[in-house]
Design an enzyme around this catalytic site. Structure first.
Site, PDB file in Angstrom:
ATOM      1  N   GLU A   1     -27.976   4.805  -0.364  1.00 53.09           N
ATOM      2  CA  GLU A   1     -26.590   4.680  -0.849  1.00 53.09           C
ATOM      3  C   GLU A   1     -26.081   5.878  -1.640  1.00 53.09           C
ATOM      4  OE1 GLU A   1     -26.523   0.945  -2.946  1.00 53.09           O
ATOM      5  OE2 GLU A   1     -27.187  -0.198  -1.220  1.00 53.09           O
TER       6      GLU A   1
ATOM      7  N   GLU B   1     -31.327  -3.983   6.997  1.00 54.29           N
ATOM      8  CA  GLU B   1     -31.155  -5.108   6.060  1.00 54.29           C
ATOM      9  C   GLU B   1     -30.175  -6.124   6.641  1.00 54.29           C
ATOM     10  OE1 GLU B   1     -30.183  -3.675   2.092  1.00 54.29           O
ATOM     11  OE2 GLU B   1     -31.473  -1.930   2.314  1.00 54.29           O
TER      12      GLU B   1
HETATM   13  C1  XIL Z   1     -31.151  -6.790  -3.168  1.00 52.26           C
HETATM   14  C2  XIL Z   1     -32.224  -7.877  -3.204  1.00 52.26           C
HETATM   15  O1  XIL Z   1     -32.163  -8.615  -2.027  1.00 52.26           O
HETATM   16  C3  XIL Z   1     -32.036  -8.771  -4.399  1.00 52.26           C
HETATM   17  O2  XIL Z   1     -33.129  -9.677  -4.527  1.00 52.26           O
HETATM   18  C4  XIL Z   1     -31.939  -7.930  -5.672  1.00 52.26           C
HETATM   19  O3  XIL Z   1     -31.653  -8.768  -6.780  1.00 52.26           O
HETATM   20  C5  XIL Z   1     -30.857  -6.894  -5.539  1.00 52.26           C
HETATM   21  O4  XIL Z   1     -31.104  -6.081  -4.384  1.00 52.26           O
HETATM   22  N1  XIL Z   1     -28.947  -3.012  -0.526  1.00 52.26           N
HETATM   23  C6  XIL Z   1     -30.268  -2.710  -0.690  1.00 52.26           C
HETATM   24  C7  XIL Z   1     -31.219  -3.765  -1.121  1.00 52.26           C
HETATM   25  O5  XIL Z   1     -30.672  -1.579  -0.345  1.00 52.26           O
HETATM   26  O6  XIL Z   1     -32.279  -3.241  -1.874  1.00 52.26           O
HETATM   27  C8  XIL Z   1     -30.529  -4.856  -1.885  1.00 52.26           C
HETATM   28  O7  XIL Z   1     -31.474  -5.885  -2.146  1.00 52.26           O
HETATM   29  C9  XIL Z   1     -29.334  -5.374  -1.137  1.00 52.26           C
HETATM   30  C10 XIL Z   1     -28.329  -4.270  -0.891  1.00 52.26           C
END
Ligand code: XIL
Length: 389
Positions: free
Chosen positions: A175, A280
């Site tokens: 990001e 994701e």
């Molecule tokens: C999220 C997790 O799923 C949660 O458990 C945590 O509290 C916050 O982060 N983008 C990403 C991930 O790259 O690491 C994030 O994961 C979601 C958004």
């Protein structure tokens, strides 16, 4: 009755033709039934996608520790690659200076090895889930560029070095690009300058020369941001960095991005000569701020009853709409399977998805393929059908 020689020849030809036709029919029928059995028998995602891309999930602590038996059996049946949802983030693995927590990271590596799954490392450099001390000295003063680079190097050498040869690929930087395509003004950027990204890739490559290294981001399906990410990857490569892949996080909505946007984004990154990974994947079915496609975990939305409409369960029509949405996305993935090396879901079942807690705490969301009891949803069938077609 006396048969003439030519009659015998005639019958011979007819009979041979009939035998040939019969033989052909038998072959066709057995081929059809054979393909029928292979298409109907395979219900494991990893088997169904085996010729296309790896298919995986992010695991939370309970799942890594095998305390969640429902998820455990889904993971073993369906996935051939796993990512820790949080365990490798700086605040977890390196919460204080000189303190490293390797217990959970070691567990997921062992879990992956035991079950023949490919381990992915998420994440090294990110503006979120990084403790404040990282940017400061022991007096609370911001570090110099050199000191922060030294800190990054030590962190990467320790973490990536420890899992050398055990983690196939790392989200090295997460990001770093803003919606307008510019580089995010994170602490990394403010203290080091934009080459913090290049340095992170260089350190990671030095720490494990064989590991794949990725740039990972959300909403790079939007044109401005995509252009920024393309420029970033091109610059990194021009400066000699080893960038093996770009991760589209894939935190999607029901109406964004369009299948066309996803398709052109995959092609745009593939054209740069890097692998594309969907890192994701989940689909948010709840109302959101129109026009805001962020997956920035620091973003919060004010809690209002109308933003949590499916507390009692997802209506059938929505289940179907979600299935159709998954189906159209997987068609795009499959059409580009030569460029995509992995699709990872951000969670296993709807019960523990982070979208129940973000951007509002305690809503009921339904973003994955398995429901709260671990039962495959219509969306699961739609994904299987997409590949069988
Ligand atoms: C999220 C997790 O799923 C949660 O458990 C945590 O509290 C916050 O982060 N983008 C990403 C991930 O790259 O690491 C994030 O994961 C979601 C958004």
């Amino acid at each position: 009755m006396q048969l003439h020689k030519s009659d015998i020849k005639y019958f011979k030809v007819i009979i041979t033709k009939k035998i040939c036709l019969l033989f052909l029919a038998v072959v066709m029928i057995s081929l059809a039934s054979c393909s029928e059995t292979t298409t109907t028998e395979k219900t494991s995602l990893k088997e169904v996608f085996e010729d296309h891309f790896l298919i995986g999930a992010a695991l939370n602590s309970d799942q890594i520790l095998e305390k969640d038996s429902v998820a455990n059996s889904i993971i073993k049946t369906h996935f051939n690659t796993i990512t820790a949802e949080n365990a490798f983030k700086w605040e977890r693995i390196h919460p204080e200076p000189n303190v490293y927590n390797f217990e959970l990271p070691d567990k997921i590596i062992a879990y992956g090895e035991k079950n023949n799954m490919i381990n992915i490392g998420h994440v090294i450099i990110w503006h979120s889930q990084t403790p404040d001390w990282v940017y400061k000295d022991s007096n609370g003063k911001f570090l110099s560029r050199e000191a922060l680079l030294e800190r990054i190097k030590e962190h990467i050498f320790t973490v990536v070095g420890r899992y050398k040869g055990k983690i196939k690929g790392w989200d090295v930087v997460n990001e770093a690009v803003e919606e307008d395509g510019s580089l995010r003004q994170s602490e990394w950027m403010k203290i080091i300058g934009e080459d913090y990204i290049l340095k992170a890739f260089e350190f990671a490559h030095e720490a494990d020369p064989d590991a794949e290294l990725y740039y990972n981001d959300f909403s790079i399906e939007n044109e401005l941001k995509r252009n920024g990410a393309i420029k970033l990857v091109k610059d990194l490569k021009a400066k000699g960095a080893k960038v093996d892949g770009v991760g589209l996080q894939g935190h999607y909505k029901m109406d964004w991005p369009t299948a066309g946007q996803v398709d052109s984004t995959i092609k745009a990154f593939a054209d740069l000569g890097v692998k594309v990974l969907i890192t994701e994947l989940d689909i948010d079915v709840l109302p959101y701020d129109f026009g805001n496609y962020t997956a920035d975990i620091n973003y919060k939305l004010e809690d209002r009853a109308e933003l949590n409409p499916f507390k009692e369960g997802l209506p059938d029509s929505m289940q179907q709409a979600l299935a159709d949405r998954y189906s159209s996305l997987f068609k795009v993935f499959l059409n580009n399977s030569g460029s995509i090396s992995r699709v990872t879901f951000w969670g296993v079942t709807d019960r523990e998805s982070w979208l129940n807690y973000w951007p509002i705490m305690g809503r009921s969301n339904y973003p994955l393929l398995f429901d709260r009891n671990g039962k495959p949803k219509k969306a699961f069938d739609a994904v299987l059908r997409a590949v069988k077609r």
